[in-house]
Design an enzyme around this catalytic site. Structure first.
Site, PDB file in Angstrom:
ATOM      1  N   ALA A   1       0.811  -1.224   0.000  1.00 53.76           N
ATOM      2  CA  ALA A   1       0.000   0.000   0.000  1.00 53.76           C
ATOM      3  C   ALA A   1       0.841   1.269   0.000  1.00 53.76           C
ATOM      4  CB  ALA A   1      -0.925   0.004   1.220  1.00 53.76           C
ATOM      5  N   SER A   2       2.160   1.129   0.061  1.00 55.48           N
ATOM      6  CA  SER A   2       3.029   2.278   0.302  1.00 55.48           C
ATOM      7  C   SER A   2       3.640   2.853  -0.978  1.00 55.48           C
ATOM      8  CB  SER A   2       4.144   1.834   1.265  1.00 55.48           C
ATOM      9  OG  SER A   2       5.378   2.461   0.989  1.00 55.48           O
ATOM     10  N   PRO A   3       3.350   4.139  -1.262  1.00 52.71           N
ATOM     11  CA  PRO A   3       3.887   4.765  -2.481  1.00 52.71           C
ATOM     12  C   PRO A   3       5.417   4.777  -2.534  1.00 52.71           C
ATOM     13  CG  PRO A   3       2.130   6.112  -1.535  1.00 52.71           C
ATOM     14  CD  PRO A   3       2.434   5.047  -0.536  1.00 52.71           C
TER      15      PRO A   3
ATOM     16  N   SER B   1       7.345   2.570  -1.196  1.00 45.83           N
ATOM     17  CA  SER B   1       7.767   1.191  -1.492  1.00 45.83           C
ATOM     18  C   SER B   1       7.697   0.935  -2.994  1.00 45.83           C
ATOM     19  CB  SER B   1       6.870   0.184  -0.759  1.00 45.83           C
ATOM     20  OG  SER B   1       7.039   0.267   0.639  1.00 45.83           O
TER      21      SER B   1
END
EC number: 5.99.1.4
Lengths: 202, 202
Positions: free
Chosen positions: B14-16, B18
């Protein structure tokens, strides 16, 4: 030099990443041919508005531990060693008012750097008059004039206005670099990018 | 290649940030002669433990606005454009289990990259079976095997163990890079530094 680009350097005296930027920003800005505006402010009121009563580095211990490690690595690359002061975060109200009292006289940057060194290289408490005094003298300022000026309504209002302006820009941490076209860059690790943007635009 | 250094790449679907790392880490690791271990995990349980019920980018709107701007700038420098998905943060539970189901077969990195692209280049929802299905196929995996495997107790337990291990390392955000000597580097902007450390030590 007409049209030399300007970069606003928003910093908080209690912030370790602001310390890192303060000690390296001038040489980088000079190389980039960018004029700096030093803008001390307080994160406290901004943190309070989002429900924090202290630094996120204290509220979230893993984040805090990491921050001290990360800043130590970054300081090391700049030939500095960072000390975790006994009190963290420190009360930076008088420091910020003093710095703003020296805006016209021109000793604000030198005073700020001296104070950051006292805090994060020597572990001193920047809320103490003796520490502030030494930083003023180191910057060529007269404490006998600077302290009364820092307690004037004019300078107190100046700091309040700066904090309000920082809020209106959407600033939420320090250091933050803001270009003339309103682009925000947050963190010591965005300093080079901010200078590039100031010079060349997007 | 004996003693080739290893770097653990902890990421959250869910992490931009990442996403940004996932799409550039392989070429950089190859140049640095470092072996990567892809380690998908979930930030949800870690955020919950510090009292957050959603992403800090939603809890703190100024920080969120800045993050989308900052990731857009960083994506642009890598020749990508980032899209803010309609749902943020997305539910990444099935994605993480699927990725871990492909650890031995070797399609975990390709699946992860395909899924990140769907989410942040195309704005798709990675909780949807069709989106996961397409990423599996794009990575050369068989959805007919991968989905049942992802629902097995073995893979569910694998993800729980990874999250517990991440907690024990003091991980509090994503991406995080961890060297074999236990040095943590948090954020896409620390990737190069992490690879240098993995290769050369402190």
């Amino acid at each position: 030099m007409p049209n030399r680009p300007v970069l606003d350097f928003w910093y908080e005296f209690a912030s370790p990443y602001s310390f890192l930027s303060a000690l390296r920003i001038e040489a980088l800005a000079e190389s980039a041919d960018v004029t700096l505006r030093w803008r001390p402010f307080l994160l406290g009121p901004i943190f309070a508005a989002q429900g924090w009563t202290t630094s996120p580095f204290n509220l979230y211990p893993n984040k805090g531990r990491y921050m001290w490690r990360d800043t130590a690595r970054r300081a090391g690359r700049n030939g500095l060693s960072i000390v975790k002061p006994e009190t963290f975060p420190q009360n930076s109200l008088i420091a910020a008012r003093l710095a703003l009292a020296g805006r016209e006289a021109g000793w604000m940057p030198a005073f700020s750097k001296a104070l950051f060194r006292a805090e994060f290289c020597e572990g001193r408490n920047i809320a103490e008059e003796a520490v502030l005094n030494a930083a003023l003298k180191g910057a060529g300022a007269d404490p006998g004039q600077a302290f009364p000026a820092s307690r004037s309504e004019e300078v107190k209002g100046r700091l309040r206005a700066e904090i309000e302006y920082a809020k209106s820009l959407g600033i939420f941490g320090a250091p933050t670099f803001v270009t003339q076209d309103g682009e925000l860059f947050w963190g010591d690790d965005r300093l080079e990018e901010a200078l590039d943007w100031a010079r060349d635009g997007r």
